[in-house]
Motif scaffolding. Sequence first.
Motif, short mmCIF file in Angstrom:
data_model
loop_
_atom_site.label_atom_id
_atom_site.label_comp_id
_atom_site.label_asym_id
_atom_site.label_seq_id
_atom_site.Cartn_x
_atom_site.Cartn_y
_atom_site.Cartn_z
N GLU A 14 -1.62 -3.83 -6.52
CA GLU A 14 -2.35 -3.80 -7.79
C GLU A 14 -1.77 -4.76 -8.83
OE1 GLU A 14 0.57 -0.31 -7.94
OE2 GLU A 14 -0.79 -1.23 -6.49
N PRO A 52 3.68 -4.19 -5.04
CA PRO A 52 2.45 -3.38 -4.93
C PRO A 52 1.21 -4.26 -5.10
CG PRO A 52 4.05 -2.36 -6.42
CD PRO A 52 4.55 -3.73 -6.13
N TYR A 99 1.74 7.05 -7.87
CA TYR A 99 2.51 5.97 -8.47
C TYR A 99 1.62 4.80 -8.86
CZ TYR A 99 6.99 8.17 -7.34
OH TYR A 99 8.07 9.03 -7.29
N ARG A 100 0.61 4.51 -8.02
CA ARG A 100 -0.36 3.46 -8.37
C ARG A 100 -1.12 3.85 -9.63
NH1 ARG A 100 -3.96 3.17 -3.89
NH2 ARG A 100 -4.86 5.03 -4.85
N ASP A 101 -1.55 5.11 -9.71
CA ASP A 101 -2.28 5.57 -10.89
C ASP A 101 -1.41 5.44 -12.14
OD1 ASP A 101 -4.29 6.20 -9.11
OD2 ASP A 101 -3.74 8.33 -8.99
N GLU A 151 0.02 8.00 -3.82
CA GLU A 151 -0.90 7.14 -4.57
C GLU A 151 -0.79 7.36 -6.08
OE1 GLU A 151 -2.46 7.98 -0.48
OE2 GLU A 151 -1.73 9.21 -2.16
N HIS A 192 0.84 -1.20 0.00
CA HIS A 192 0.00 0.00 0.00
C HIS A 192 0.88 1.25 0.00
CE1 HIS A 192 -3.64 -2.36 0.69
NE2 HIS A 192 -2.93 -3.07 1.56
N TYR A 193 0.40 2.29 -0.66
CA TYR A 193 1.23 3.47 -0.88
C TYR A 193 1.22 4.44 0.30
CZ TYR A 193 1.74 1.92 -5.65
OH TYR A 193 2.05 1.17 -6.75
#
Length: 562
Positions: free
Chosen positions: A287, A285, A261-263, A259, A253-254
């Motif tokens: 995702e 990560p 970076y997740r996007d 966040e 989790h970020y």
Amino acid sequence: MTTPIPQNFVQTIAKQRGVTDAELETVFMALDGQSTAAIATKLGISDIAVRKRLGEVYKKFQIGGNGPGKLSELKHQLLFSYHTEQGARDFSPRGKGSLFKMPILSEGNAYGHRQQDWGQAPDVSVFYGRTEELTTLKQWIVSDNCRLVALLGLAGSGKTTLSVQLASQVQNEFDLVIWRSLRSAPTPSDFLTNLIELFSNPLKPDLPLADPSKRIDLNGKISRLVEELRKHRCLVILDDFEAVLRPEELAGHYREGYEGYRDLIVRLCEVNHNSCLVLVSAEEPTELTLLAGEKVRSLKPAISEEIAREIFQEKGLSTQAQDWEILLARYGGNLLALKIVAITIHEFFEGNVLKFLEATALFIEEHISNLLAQQFDRMSSSEQEIAYWIAIAQSPISLATLREQILVNLSLSDLLKNLDSLGRRSVIEKINDGTETVFMLQPLIVQYVSDRLGEQIRAEVLETVKTQGIERMRLLKTHSLSISIAKGKGGKEERSRSILELVKNRLQVLFAKTRGFEEPLNILTKVASDMEDKSILEVGYARENLAQIIAEIQCYSNRQDG
């Protein structure tokens, strides 16, 4: 020099690539057109030494292949860099190392030359093995056009070195290679701005950074980067990715504010483009599991006896087959640990591997210990509890045994989430023994966690002696120092003893040096007796643990008196 590039410019570029003074002197002569034999005579060294120096320079400039074409490629790289800098001199601030921060792909690039921005990538002039992994990765990236590839594993397993070697081998397949470390945890916005500037025309900057009211939002920057990755075939390597993930919680989790970076990852995995993002991380990560498929893949570098042998041979060490079995069992695939072990054997055991193995159980040097501590401290408290239990077992432990023994208030769902998180950190391995799935820690993690647990238990026992109460107990209550782990011969349960012996050894040495055994044993015996009428919810495993510690120390004390 036959090339019109000033020597001071070549010297600056060479130093940025880690070229030594001796190598630089040699390459200057080669660029002047002097033969290997002439250079050797002038420098008073052998032809082989000259070729070795030049070979190191070519490696540092990521120039592969054989023959005289290497020198021509070096000239071409230097000439291109010089002309590019001359063209940008009036439009971008200069400074130490600024060549690698300048725009390197822009519209109307007259040279059409493939470019690399290696940032702080380490030197991989010495690289062993990994043939199978490199073949697989090149297949995924070059042939299968994967959009994202993740290299995962514990610190010291060789992920970073593998990523640089991979990039150097496939660089000619890409218009641009970018290598970045996220160790300093740049914000998503700053990171994206840095990448986008690599594509910008210095005459027409298209990121309005000077006027805050006109800044492109994060989503807009991601869109802009995706656009560039569609126009240019790029390889982007992000090392130390775990730095942008949140510590002390379940893995993957970020951090707050990161966040983006997740996007970025999700967008790069889902949209069409011909570029590839390589994530290098000690933590996966969350995702990636959902995104995994034809275009998104992960790899963990395997334990490699070949690399271990090369490391030892470099130090002039020879080993027997049975020694390798022990070394790989103790240190797994941690190449950094094996390098430190090789140095230790060379310097302190006269190069005798067998002497080292006989003198040590599992050797963890301070640098390795610090890396493991960083990994352990990133875990949530519930993950740490589970890691302690598996370390106590000293062998693969089943889900059923964990559920039966653990006193932490975890539902089955939460327990599975924690085990999954430990897997994302590459801390545990899942093994199917034919009847059920069991879990085990990596060898170095077992030793580190055992040492940490033993020290904390020792401190709790000393506090118990000092306060003559159970108020300071935590791990003594929550963890049994010897648990039932398997059915031995005759159907009897075997008991793990390693942690108990570790605690006993530390306490008996301390008591022998300070107050002796009688007083602390009497206090511990009384405390254990006072717990007999207390509920399991109040004391947990504390009474059983104290009884075993008392028995072990009493046995040692009696032997000393005898």
